[in-house]
Design an enzyme around this catalytic site. Structure first.
Site, PDB file in Angstrom:
ATOM      1  N   ALA A  53       0.825  -1.216   0.000  1.00  0.00           N
ATOM      2  CA  ALA A  53       0.000   0.000   0.000  1.00  0.00           C
ATOM      3  C   ALA A  53       0.855   1.260   0.000  1.00  0.00           C
ATOM      4  O   ALA A  53       0.342   2.358   0.187  1.00  0.00           O
ATOM      5  CB  ALA A  53      -0.927  -0.008   1.210  1.00  0.00           C
ATOM      6  N   GLY A  58      -2.421   0.197  -4.609  1.00  0.00           N
ATOM      7  CA  GLY A  58      -2.630  -0.134  -3.198  1.00  0.00           C
ATOM      8  C   GLY A  58      -2.769   1.105  -2.340  1.00  0.00           C
ATOM      9  O   GLY A  58      -3.604   1.164  -1.422  1.00  0.00           O
ATOM     10  N   SER A 182      -3.931  -9.387 -13.205  1.00  0.00           N
ATOM     11  CA  SER A 182      -3.695  -8.511 -14.356  1.00  0.00           C
ATOM     12  C   SER A 182      -4.271  -9.176 -15.593  1.00  0.00           C
ATOM     13  O   SER A 182      -4.401 -10.410 -15.652  1.00  0.00           O
ATOM     14  CB  SER A 182      -2.191  -8.312 -14.541  1.00  0.00           C
ATOM     15  OG  SER A 182      -1.925  -7.785 -15.827  1.00  0.00           O
ATOM     16  N   TYR A 210       6.149 -12.832 -14.802  1.00  0.00           N
ATOM     17  CA  TYR A 210       5.052 -11.959 -14.391  1.00  0.00           C
ATOM     18  C   TYR A 210       3.717 -12.550 -14.824  1.00  0.00           C
ATOM     19  O   TYR A 210       2.794 -12.685 -14.009  1.00  0.00           O
ATOM     20  CB  TYR A 210       5.237 -10.558 -14.984  1.00  0.00           C
ATOM     21  CG  TYR A 210       4.166  -9.572 -14.568  1.00  0.00           C
ATOM     22  CD1 TYR A 210       4.125  -9.070 -13.270  1.00  0.00           C
ATOM     23  CD2 TYR A 210       3.182  -9.165 -15.465  1.00  0.00           C
ATOM     24  CE1 TYR A 210       3.144  -8.174 -12.882  1.00  0.00           C
ATOM     25  CE2 TYR A 210       2.191  -8.268 -15.084  1.00  0.00           C
ATOM     26  CZ  TYR A 210       2.180  -7.771 -13.794  1.00  0.00           C
ATOM     27  OH  TYR A 210       1.198  -6.884 -13.408  1.00  0.00           O
TER      28      TYR A 210
HETATM   29  N1  LIG Z   1       0.085  -0.594 -13.040  1.00  0.00           N
HETATM   30  C1  LIG Z   1      -0.498  -1.393 -13.916  1.00  0.00           C
HETATM   31  O1  LIG Z   1      -0.680  -1.027 -15.094  1.00  0.00           O
HETATM   32  C2  LIG Z   1      -0.951  -2.767 -13.501  1.00  0.00           C
HETATM   33  C3  LIG Z   1      -1.603  -3.539 -14.461  1.00  0.00           C
HETATM   34  C4  LIG Z   1      -2.023  -4.809 -14.110  1.00  0.00           C
HETATM   35  C5  LIG Z   1      -1.823  -5.281 -12.821  1.00  0.00           C
HETATM   36  N2  LIG Z   1      -1.187  -4.516 -11.899  1.00  0.00           N
HETATM   37  C6  LIG Z   1      -1.008  -5.073 -10.544  1.00  0.00           C
HETATM   38  O2  LIG Z   1      -1.350  -4.113  -9.559  1.00  0.00           O
HETATM   39  C7  LIG Z   1      -0.647  -4.401  -8.338  1.00  0.00           C
HETATM   40  C8  LIG Z   1      -0.082  -3.109  -7.784  1.00  0.00           C
HETATM   41  O3  LIG Z   1       0.891  -2.618  -8.684  1.00  0.00           O
HETATM   42  P1  LIG Z   1       1.097  -1.060  -8.984  1.00  0.00           P
HETATM   43  O4  LIG Z   1       0.914  -0.882 -10.439  1.00  0.00           O
HETATM   44  O5  LIG Z   1       0.344  -0.238  -8.042  1.00  0.00           O
HETATM   45  O6  LIG Z   1       2.691  -0.966  -8.737  1.00  0.00           O
HETATM   46  P2  LIG Z   1       3.565  -0.063  -7.740  1.00  0.00           P
HETATM   47  O7  LIG Z   1       3.183   1.358  -7.836  1.00  0.00           O
HETATM   48  O8  LIG Z   1       4.947  -0.470  -8.042  1.00  0.00           O
HETATM   49  O9  LIG Z   1       3.120  -0.618  -6.313  1.00  0.00           O
HETATM   50  C9  LIG Z   1       3.427  -1.931  -5.944  1.00  0.00           C
HETATM   51  C10 LIG Z   1       3.361  -2.067  -4.448  1.00  0.00           C
HETATM   52  O10 LIG Z   1       3.773  -3.400  -4.092  1.00  0.00           O
HETATM   53  C11 LIG Z   1       4.796  -3.285  -3.132  1.00  0.00           C
HETATM   54  N3  LIG Z   1       5.697  -4.432  -3.131  1.00  0.00           N
HETATM   55  C12 LIG Z   1       6.513  -4.886  -4.108  1.00  0.00           C
HETATM   56  N4  LIG Z   1       7.212  -5.950  -3.677  1.00  0.00           N
HETATM   57  C13 LIG Z   1       6.846  -6.168  -2.393  1.00  0.00           C
HETATM   58  C14 LIG Z   1       7.219  -7.097  -1.399  1.00  0.00           C
HETATM   59  N5  LIG Z   1       8.143  -8.052  -1.628  1.00  0.00           N
HETATM   60  N6  LIG Z   1       6.649  -7.030  -0.187  1.00  0.00           N
HETATM   61  C15 LIG Z   1       5.719  -6.083   0.074  1.00  0.00           C
HETATM   62  N7  LIG Z   1       5.329  -5.164  -0.817  1.00  0.00           N
HETATM   63  C16 LIG Z   1       5.883  -5.201  -2.034  1.00  0.00           C
HETATM   64  C17 LIG Z   1       5.510  -2.011  -3.477  1.00  0.00           C
HETATM   65  O11 LIG Z   1       6.318  -1.595  -2.388  1.00  0.00           O
HETATM   66  P3  LIG Z   1       7.457  -0.453  -2.536  1.00  0.00           P
HETATM   67  O12 LIG Z   1       6.736   0.865  -2.466  1.00  0.00           O
HETATM   68  O13 LIG Z   1       8.338  -0.713  -1.377  1.00  0.00           O
HETATM   69  O14 LIG Z   1       8.125  -0.673  -3.872  1.00  0.00           O
HETATM   70  C18 LIG Z   1       4.329  -1.113  -3.742  1.00  0.00           C
HETATM   71  O15 LIG Z   1       3.726  -0.699  -2.551  1.00  0.00           O
HETATM   72  C19 LIG Z   1       0.394  -5.449  -8.695  1.00  0.00           C
HETATM   73  O16 LIG Z   1      -0.040  -6.699  -8.226  1.00  0.00           O
HETATM   74  C20 LIG Z   1       0.430  -5.432 -10.211  1.00  0.00           C
HETATM   75  O17 LIG Z   1       0.774  -6.685 -10.758  1.00  0.00           O
HETATM   76  C21 LIG Z   1      -0.740  -3.266 -12.223  1.00  0.00           C
END
Ligand SMILES: NC(=O)c1ccc[n+]([C@@H]2O[C@H](COP(=O)([O-])OP(=O)(O)OC[C@H]3O[C@@H](n4cnc5c(N)ncnc54)[C@H](OP(=O)(O)O)[C@@H]3O)[C@@H](O)[C@H]2O)c1
Ligand SMILES: *[C@@H]1O[C@H](CO)[C@@H](O)[C@H](O)[C@H]1NC(C)=O
Ligand SMILES: *[C@@H]1O[C@H](CO)[C@@H](O)[C@H](O)[C@H]1NC(C)=O
Length: 333
Positions: A53, A58, A182, A210
């Site tokens: 989050a 998140g 996703s 992924y």
């Molecule tokens: N953005 C898109 O277009 C998209 C599309 C499809 C699916 N998704 C999915 O959406 C979800 C959120 O992604 P987002 O796009 O919001 O990416 P983001 O901005 O990179 O956020 C990802 C979050 O996950 C945390 N995280 C990563 N590795 C972790 C670990 N080992 N333990 C605990 N927390 C961890 C990150 O922490 P830090 O802040 O410390 O890095 C960050 O809070 C993911 O599951 C992703 O696959 C995203």
């Protein structure tokens, strides 16, 4: 003179009216196109965990749920970063029920520590949101548990976390589990439950892993929903849609990834828009009894033959149990 003034005022009034109409319709169009969560449900008295989050989807889900009055536990790996985000959310929502706990989903020891601590301190868990995720690194990377890093972060850690907390979730019902996958899960080719950690096949870099982990998110949800039949726990999975988050920028030195980031920047959703389907599944009254569905834009969407393969889902569950070494006292289904 007075006539001219009246005419001017009249024209101004019409313009303001037209502008208002334009804003209202474009908001409606955005809502219709992106699928905004329209539920006004209050979350007062509810306890919510969101993994990952501290950024992106998140973070915006956490903000929305805090605004609705929930107590939000942000389960994050980077405490200084997450604490800053929590402070910002507390300020923007006026809620003081937002807190940060340490959780690294890629480490099974960290998952056990977080989950067992939570069980010791807490008496209910209304919504569990499995959101943390990474795109796979360029080179094959293993964790302290000898798990492939992407599989551990996106699937195995969440699998273990859910299992340990499942009894509390059931006891808190009506409750919900929301899994962030996703659209990429549809492009996962040849997921082999016997090779989740990529020991046999060649490592094809970022997107094979992924895509596989995102298919695991879907299959995990299907199998869990099967185990939750007859309970009052809603359990669903979603694809948020291309969203302008940090996820694309996190891997240094990969130009095409940055290109994708740029595309997301122009064509993608804002972080708050990308969080809508997560929020919808966590709060909307009409989903209180929905189980095992894949959602996009706040509506049920479709998965693939593999995403609906219950044989594969069961096999994945069993292999995941082995890989996280699930203990008898951690088993609640
Ligand atoms: N953005 C898109 O277009 C998209 C599309 C499809 C699916 N998704 C999915 O959406 C979800 C959120 O992604 P987002 O796009 O919001 O990416 P983001 O901005 O990179 O956020 C990802 C979050 O996950 C945390 N995280 C990563 N590795 C972790 C670990 N080992 N333990 C605990 N927390 C961890 C990150 O922490 P830090 O802040 O410390 O890095 C960050 O809070 C993911 O599951 C992703 O696959 C995203
Ligand atoms: C649980 O309690 C311990 C000890 O008071 C505290 O350090 C920890 O942060 C609490 N955890 C949660 C999840 O509230
Ligand atoms: C992963 O999914 C993407 C769709 O976003 C697809 O273009 C790509 O071919 C897939 N990669 C692999 C290795 O399966």
């Amino acid at each position: 003179m007075a006539v001219v003034l009246t005419a001017l005022l009249y024209v101004a009034g019409v313009l303001v009216g037209l502008f208002g109409l334009f804003v209202m319709t474009s908001k409606l169009v955005i809502r219709w196109r992106l699928g905004m969560c329209t539920s006004k449900a209050s979350m007062k008295g509810k306890v919510v965990i969101i993994t990952g989050a501290s950024a992106g989807i998140g973070k915006e889900a956490a903000r929305d749920l805090a605004r609705r009055g929930a107590r939000v536990i942000m389960a994050c790996r980077n405490l200084p970063k997450a604490n800053k985000v929590a402070e910002e959310i507390r300020k923007s929502t006026g809620s003081d029920l937002v807190e940060v706990q340490l959780l690294d989903t890629s480490s099974m020891a960290s998952v056990r520590k977080f989950a067992n601590n939570f069980l010791k301190n807490e008496t209910r868990l209304d919504v569990l949101i499995l959101n943390a995720g990474i795109v796979a690194p360029a080179t094959l990377t293993y964790t302290e548990d000898d798990h492939e890093l992407t599989m551990a972060t996106n699937h195995l850690g969440h699998f273990l976390l859910t299992n340990i907390l499942l009894d509390l979730v059931k006891r808190s019902s009506p409750s919900r589990i929301v899994v962030v996958s996703s659209i990429n899960h549809r492009y996962a080719i040849g997921l082999d439950p016997d090779d989740l950690n990529n020991k046999k096949r060649p490592y094809l870099g970022s997107y094979q892993s992924y895509n596989h982990t995102k298919l695991c998110n879907v299959l995990f949800t299907k199998q869990l929903s099967h185990y939750l039949e007859g309970t009052d726990v809603a359990c669903n999975v979603l694809g948020p849609g291309l969203t302008k988050t940090e996820i694309f920028a996190k891997l240094p030195g990969r130009r095409w990834m940055h290109l994708l980031g740029t595309i997301a920047h122009f064509g993608g959703k804002s972080n708050a828009e990308g969080a809508q389907t997560t929020i919808h599944l966590a709060v909307a009254e009409e989903e209180a009894n929905t189980k095992g569905e894949y959602f996009e834009n706040c509506k049920v969407s479709y998965s693939t033959a593999e995403g609906n393969d219950m044989g594969l889902a069961k096999k994945l569950w069993e292999k995941s149990e082995e890989l996280v070494d699930l203990r008898p006292e951690e088993r609640h289904y």
